[in-house]
Design a protein around this motif. Sequence first.
Motif, PDB file in Angstrom:
ATOM      1  N   SER A   1      41.154  32.900  96.077  1.00 33.77           N
ATOM      2  CA  SER A   1      41.562  32.707  97.468  1.00 33.77           C
ATOM      3  C   SER A   1      42.605  31.600  97.592  1.00 33.77           C
ATOM      4  N   ALA A   2      42.389  30.505  96.841  1.00 33.22           N
ATOM      5  CA  ALA A   2      43.362  29.405  96.867  1.00 33.22           C
ATOM      6  C   ALA A   2      44.699  29.843  96.290  1.00 33.22           C
ATOM      7  N   ALA A   3      44.657  30.678  95.230  1.00 37.56           N
ATOM      8  CA  ALA A   3      45.896  31.166  94.614  1.00 37.56           C
ATOM      9  C   ALA A   3      46.681  32.049  95.584  1.00 37.56           C
ATOM     10  N   LEU A   4      45.978  32.940  96.285  1.00 41.51           N
ATOM     11  CA  LEU A   4      46.649  33.787  97.272  1.00 41.51           C
ATOM     12  C   LEU A   4      47.247  32.943  98.398  1.00 41.51           C
ATOM     13  N   GLY A   5      46.480  31.960  98.844  1.00 37.31           N
ATOM     14  CA  GLY A   5      46.997  31.068  99.879  1.00 37.31           C
ATOM     15  C   GLY A   5      48.211  30.288  99.400  1.00 37.31           C
ATOM     16  N   SER A   6      48.228  29.920  98.130  1.00 34.75           N
ATOM     17  CA  SER A   6      49.369  29.183  97.579  1.00 34.75           C
ATOM     18  C   SER A   6      50.632  30.027  97.575  1.00 34.75           C
ATOM     19  N   ILE A   7      50.472  31.334  97.329  1.00 36.84           N
ATOM     20  CA  ILE A   7      51.627  32.242  97.424  1.00 36.84           C
ATOM     21  C   ILE A   7      52.141  32.261  98.861  1.00 36.84           C
ATOM     22  N   GLY A   8      51.192  32.237  99.823  1.00 35.16           N
ATOM     23  CA  GLY A   8      51.579  32.160 101.233  1.00 35.16           C
ATOM     24  C   GLY A   8      52.356  30.886 101.536  1.00 35.16           C
ATOM     25  N   ILE A   9      51.931  29.755 100.927  1.00 36.82           N
ATOM     26  CA  ILE A   9      52.660  28.498 101.105  1.00 36.82           C
ATOM     27  C   ILE A   9      54.091  28.649 100.590  1.00 36.82           C
ATOM     28  N   GLY A  10      54.231  29.268  99.411  1.00 37.36           N
ATOM     29  CA  GLY A  10      55.562  29.491  98.847  1.00 37.36           C
ATOM     30  C   GLY A  10      56.444  30.324  99.762  1.00 37.36           C
TER      31      GLY A  10
END
Length: 386
Positions: free
Chosen positions: A360-369
């Motif tokens: 979930s954190a990894a997917l959210g990090s892609i969203g941040i990018g």
Amino acid sequence: MTQIIGYGSLYYSFSILAPAVAKDIDLTVAQVFAVFSASLFVGGLAAPYIGRQMDRIGAATVMTIGSALSALTLVLCAWSPSVAAFALAIVLLEISSGMVQYQAAFATLVEADPRSASRSITYLTLIAGFASTIFWPISTALMGYLSWREIYLVYAVLNLAVCMPLHLWIMRKDRLAATGGSRPVREHVIGAIPRERRRNTVLLLSVAFALLGFTLGAMLAHMVPMLTALGLGSAAVVIGALFGPAQVLSRLINMIFGTRLAPPALALMSAMLMVLSVIILALSGDWLPGAVAFSICLGLGSGINSIAQGSLPLYLFGSDGYGALTGKMAAARLAAGAAAPFAFAATMETFGLGASLIVSAALGSIGIGAFVAVAVSAKRSVVRAP
């Protein structure tokens, strides 16, 4: 007023009424929530069409029609004699919800005054953030006196007798202004992104909001069970309850101090807070302060995210075609949010809670990018503009 009633009666009440619904129509609570998630997915698919209608006939008109349809579908829910009828009613309810909740309300504010819409959206989300605080206790109290079917009938009356007249009043006021009323002609807001680069930015922004919607949907659906599984016991409910006040607090802080913060920075901040909350929980485990920090950070990020959903498209793309654009983005976000509870549950069952939080954190990090890319693109466009 209409957003509090709309969210309270059409969305937040469901979690309180679900056990009684399951018992009455012979389903498990999990199956009832599965129907609800499927209806959210269908509602997301309907969002682009609803957005186009807002641009065509006016957002306030769509909200007026939506209030009548919401009342009708609530009556249909109350009447439903079978599982199939209930499932159909809930699907129709979520479609009508898209006509009266934030997507439509933001578009109505943009139509009313594009230049002050961002500030109005902040005020609206601040007040409407109390919908759960108001309607969870109301629904719980009514369960002591009425059946779930009778409660839905009460909520149908609220939508028909309170929301529809108010939406109708807004619609008539806007039409009078448009046909030469007392208010001055409103200027359109020009977006920061030029039209030739709009398509790629819309796609990037849709992905960003969808990924963050997935993370938020997964955390909210499993918050209390997750915290309980970590060993926090009865404190899990109290910790989860911190989410709501934190959400309202972030909107209040933004209203007072965030006036100089551009919408791209606002969206980026919301994404970082939500991802940070998941990372904190993954690292802290059953440590109580860590769980508290998780709930507060998630609430802060969610509160700002609601504002960004309305103000960022206006900042990037302007007020022309606002309804259709936000409808497209809402479709991706709502679909991801609807799929999140099941996907997260399946990941937990297969790989465990820790791995699920990391994903979930990894997917959210892609969203941040994606938000960073949008912010950089917007900044370059503003610098190049005459």
